[in-house]
Scaffold this active site. Structure first.
Site, PDB file in Angstrom:
ATOM      1  N   GLU A  86      65.773 101.842 -58.767  1.00  0.00           N
ATOM      2  CA  GLU A  86      66.633 102.528 -57.807  1.00  0.00           C
ATOM      3  C   GLU A  86      65.893 103.639 -57.062  1.00  0.00           C
ATOM      4  O   GLU A  86      66.144 103.873 -55.872  1.00  0.00           O
ATOM      5  CB  GLU A  86      67.866 103.107 -58.513  1.00  0.00           C
ATOM      6  CG  GLU A  86      67.542 104.056 -59.659  1.00  0.00           C
ATOM      7  CD  GLU A  86      68.792 104.526 -60.375  1.00  0.00           C
ATOM      8  OE1 GLU A  86      69.899 104.345 -59.817  1.00  0.00           O
ATOM      9  OE2 GLU A  86      68.669 105.073 -61.478  1.00  0.00           O
ATOM     10  N   LYS A 126      52.408  93.352 -62.715  1.00  0.00           N
ATOM     11  CA  LYS A 126      51.035  93.147 -62.238  1.00  0.00           C
ATOM     12  C   LYS A 126      49.948  93.826 -63.070  1.00  0.00           C
ATOM     13  O   LYS A 126      48.768  93.621 -62.805  1.00  0.00           O
ATOM     14  CB  LYS A 126      50.920  93.651 -60.797  1.00  0.00           C
ATOM     15  CG  LYS A 126      51.156  95.154 -60.659  1.00  0.00           C
ATOM     16  CD  LYS A 126      50.998  95.612 -59.220  1.00  0.00           C
ATOM     17  CE  LYS A 126      51.130  97.123 -59.090  1.00  0.00           C
ATOM     18  NZ  LYS A 126      50.945  97.581 -57.709  1.00  0.00           N
ATOM     19  N   LYS A 186      43.710  86.698 -58.958  1.00  0.00           N
ATOM     20  CA  LYS A 186      43.574  86.392 -60.386  1.00  0.00           C
ATOM     21  C   LYS A 186      44.187  85.040 -60.745  1.00  0.00           C
ATOM     22  O   LYS A 186      44.011  84.551 -61.866  1.00  0.00           O
ATOM     23  CB  LYS A 186      44.183  87.515 -61.214  1.00  0.00           C
ATOM     24  CG  LYS A 186      43.401  88.812 -61.097  1.00  0.00           C
ATOM     25  CD  LYS A 186      44.076  89.968 -61.795  1.00  0.00           C
ATOM     26  CE  LYS A 186      43.218  91.223 -61.705  1.00  0.00           C
ATOM     27  NZ  LYS A 186      42.930  91.639 -60.310  1.00  0.00           N
ATOM     28  N   LYS A 217      50.915  83.997 -62.415  1.00  0.00           N
ATOM     29  CA  LYS A 217      50.980  83.936 -60.957  1.00  0.00           C
ATOM     30  C   LYS A 217      50.549  82.568 -60.439  1.00  0.00           C
ATOM     31  O   LYS A 217      51.031  82.102 -59.398  1.00  0.00           O
ATOM     32  CB  LYS A 217      50.117  85.032 -60.343  1.00  0.00           C
ATOM     33  CG  LYS A 217      50.606  86.437 -60.638  1.00  0.00           C
ATOM     34  CD  LYS A 217      52.018  86.675 -60.123  1.00  0.00           C
ATOM     35  CE  LYS A 217      52.063  86.854 -58.626  1.00  0.00           C
ATOM     36  NZ  LYS A 217      53.449  87.174 -58.155  1.00  0.00           N
ATOM     37  N   ASN A 255      42.669  93.238 -54.747  1.00  0.00           N
ATOM     38  CA  ASN A 255      43.211  94.566 -55.006  1.00  0.00           C
ATOM     39  C   ASN A 255      43.571  95.255 -53.701  1.00  0.00           C
ATOM     40  O   ASN A 255      42.808  95.226 -52.740  1.00  0.00           O
ATOM     41  CB  ASN A 255      42.178  95.410 -55.761  1.00  0.00           C
ATOM     42  CG  ASN A 255      41.927  94.876 -57.154  1.00  0.00           C
ATOM     43  OD1 ASN A 255      41.819  93.676 -57.348  1.00  0.00           O
ATOM     44  ND2 ASN A 255      41.827  95.745 -58.130  1.00  0.00           N
ATOM     45  N   GLU A 269      40.117  90.075 -68.739  1.00  0.00           N
ATOM     46  CA  GLU A 269      39.504  90.631 -67.538  1.00  0.00           C
ATOM     47  C   GLU A 269      38.198  89.909 -67.217  1.00  0.00           C
ATOM     48  O   GLU A 269      37.343  89.728 -68.076  1.00  0.00           O
ATOM     49  CB  GLU A 269      39.239  92.125 -67.729  1.00  0.00           C
ATOM     50  CG  GLU A 269      38.761  92.816 -66.459  1.00  0.00           C
ATOM     51  CD  GLU A 269      38.639  94.324 -66.642  1.00  0.00           C
ATOM     52  OE1 GLU A 269      38.892  95.051 -65.680  1.00  0.00           O
ATOM     53  OE2 GLU A 269      38.287  94.763 -67.757  1.00  0.00           O
TER      54      GLU A 269
END
Length: 551
Positions: free
Chosen positions: A237, A288, A330, A342, A367, A459
């Site tokens: 909100e 994310k 990614k 994703k 990014n 990573e």
């Protein structure tokens, strides 16, 4: 000036009381010439006085000015002629051999960039000002010069952009630190939005994740294009309050344009779509943060995969004609929970493209500079706290783009994309995080340590824009790749809703994401990649376990 001299001559001819020996015309002509010469002499004297070298400030920093063109010349004139200037030019450099014998206000051009370190040592300069006013195509040059300056022990500065100089919002001597966008190594990409504006004017549009970095910028851009309605959906909100305030200067949250809802709630999604009946949907809602999703993979399943499916099915049921799913680099050969979840959204969107009319596409990019939670904000906070600055690995590198570039690509997807594709923006070269960290802490007032902590689970050392087997095809725009995506049956995802055990969720997401793709050699356990030397990435030499940077 010449008009003034002519008036003087006419005045002398028409004055009867003045004796004119030798004839009025001759004397009038002589008087006009003398008047013109006097005015020229006066103005030349004033200009010489203004341009004469002034005493710099006692603490003036010796600088090398790179660029002997118009911008560099103006900068030297301003700094030399400015009383109490903070910078004192001691040498000029330029890669143009034709400028090697120039001298501007007594400051000589002493060679090209290959002499940066030598000239710095000879002059005692500690700063190099890059006098290139940010013209088209200069991004790579500025990045190279910043790197060369740092290698020579100089602090790099830049002058304002052409736009700022023309508008008068910044003076030529408004020297400042390079912006992070200067270090992209490329010019910012500007896609032609005028050609797609008609796709949004007068249309009903819905944006999920409207309070996030990409979602809020999307709303700002779309608002200017005059949609019939713009519905902004988010479960935060406070974020909705902020984006409405940005659009209208007021935020009472009392209109139908702000919708508080969670994409995990399928009945709520159907309700929202039934009321708003959007024609175009931009789906930017997602989790994310890679490390958190590695720890809690079930949350990625519920939000990124199942949540996206809820939005897709609600959109299809209510006649949406254009659907753009915001993905990430990614998702190319994914090895993380974020990446696999994703990739699944890309495949679900492709499945819907095979069933529904209109355009159903995904957009994949790297990014976003300055986005909420991005590493730039973290580095800034660490520097402000006095350090240490933490970087996972000396060779870790990422693709970067600005929020403006990201949103332009997302908007272009409606017009350029073919249903079932993922669109990938050409983002230039990857940039090493350690290099950016060093540049950011170089301006710190105290010494700041950089500590390398090791790659985290999931990573990669470097990212990919295209997965294995995906072709670099650019049929409609030279900067936009268009890649077909294998569809995924929704039943393969809905059957996972009961999974809770972390390892099982990770393995299942990875299996589904990889189905229909060529196996990737990058799918080895990420822990192994922590010890890999990594590819050669443009920038500074790799650093050992920790280092201190500062001045």
């Amino acid at each position: 000036m010449l008009i003034s001299a002519a008036i003087t001559g006419v005045f002398l001819v028409t004055m009867p009381v003045v004796p004119l020996v030798g004839g009025a015309p001759v004397v009038a002509a002589i008087a006009s010439v003398v008047s013109a010469l006097g005015i020229i002499a006066e103005r030349a004297t004033v200009a010489a006085v203004r341009r004469r070298p002034r005493r710099p400030a006692p603490t003036a920093v010796k600088v090398i000015v790179f660029g002997a063109g118009s911008a560099g010349t103006q900068l030297v004139h301003r700094l030399i002629g400015q009383h109490g200037a903070l910078y004192r030019p001691v040498a000029l450099l330029d890669d143009d051999p034709g400028k090697r014998r120039l001298s501007i206000c007594g400051v000589p051009v002493r060679g090209g960039r290959e002499r940066i370190a030598e000239v710095a040592a000879e002059t005692g300069a500690t700063v190099m000002v890059i006098a290139i006013a940010g013209g088209r195509g200069d991004g790579r040059l500025i990045r190279e010069l910043v790197t060369a300056s740092e290698a020579a022990g100089l602090v790099a500065k830049v002058i304002p952009t052409v736009g700022e100089l023309v508008s008068g919002s910044a003076p030529i001597d408004g020297v400042r630190d390079p912006r992070i966008t200067h270090l992209l190594g490329r010019e910012q990409i500007r896609l032609d939005l005028s050609s797609v504006a008609a796709h949004f004017a007068g249309r009903r549009i819905l944006v999920t994740g409207a309070g996030g970095s990409i979602g809020s910028e999307l709303c700002r851009q779309l608002h200017r294009l005059g949609p019939a309605s713009l519905v902004m959906l988010d479960r935060d909100e406070s974020a909705l309050h902020a984006v409405q305030l940005a659009l209208h200067g007021r935020a009472l949250l009392d209109s139908d344009e702000t919708v508080l809802a969670d994409i995990r709630d399928a009945p709520r999604m159907r309700e929202v779509f039934a009321h708003a009946r959007p024609e175009i949907v931009f789906h930017a809602a997602a989790l994310k943060h890679l490390p958190l999703l590695e720890r809690y993979p079930a949350e990625a399943l519920k939000t990124n995969a199942l949540g996206t499916l809820n939005v897709l099915e609600a959109a299809a049921a209510h006649g949406v004609r254009s659907f753009v799913n915001v993905s990430t680099d990614k998702a190319a050969d994914p090895v993380s929970v974020l990446g696999t979840s994703k990739r699944i959204t890309e495949r679900l969107t492709a499945h819907m493209a095979g069933l529904e009319q209109g355009t159903w596409v995904s957009v994949r990019f790297g990014n976003v500079l300055g986005s909420r939670g991005s590493f730039l904000g973290s580095l800034s906070a660490q520097i402000a706290a006095g350090g240490p600055v933490t970087v996972t690995h000396p060779q870790v590198a990422r693709y970067f783009m600005t929020a403006t570039e990201a949103v332009q690509l997302v908007l272009q997807a409606v017009a350029v994309g073919r249903s079932g594709e993922v669109l990938v923006l050409d983002m230039g070269e990857q940039i090493r995080i350690a290099d950016l960290a060093r540049r950011m802490v170089a301006a710190a007032s105290s010494r700041v340590e950089i500590v390398f902590t090791g790659l985290r689970p999931g990573e990669k050392l470097t990212e990919d824009l295209l997965g294995t087997g995906e072709a670099d095809d650019r049929p409609r725009h030279p900067l936009v790749r268009q890649v077909p995506v294998p569809p995924l049956e929704p039943a393969e995802v809905t059957g996972l809703s009961g999974l809770t055990e972390a390892d099982q969720v990770r393995a299942t997401l990875a299996r589904i994401a990889a189905a229909g793709s060529i196996p990737s050699p990058l799918s080895a356990p990420p822990a192994d990649s922590a010890t890999a030397p990594g590819p050669v990435v443009p920038g500074l030499p790799a650093l050992p376990g920790s280092t201190e940077v500062g001045r």
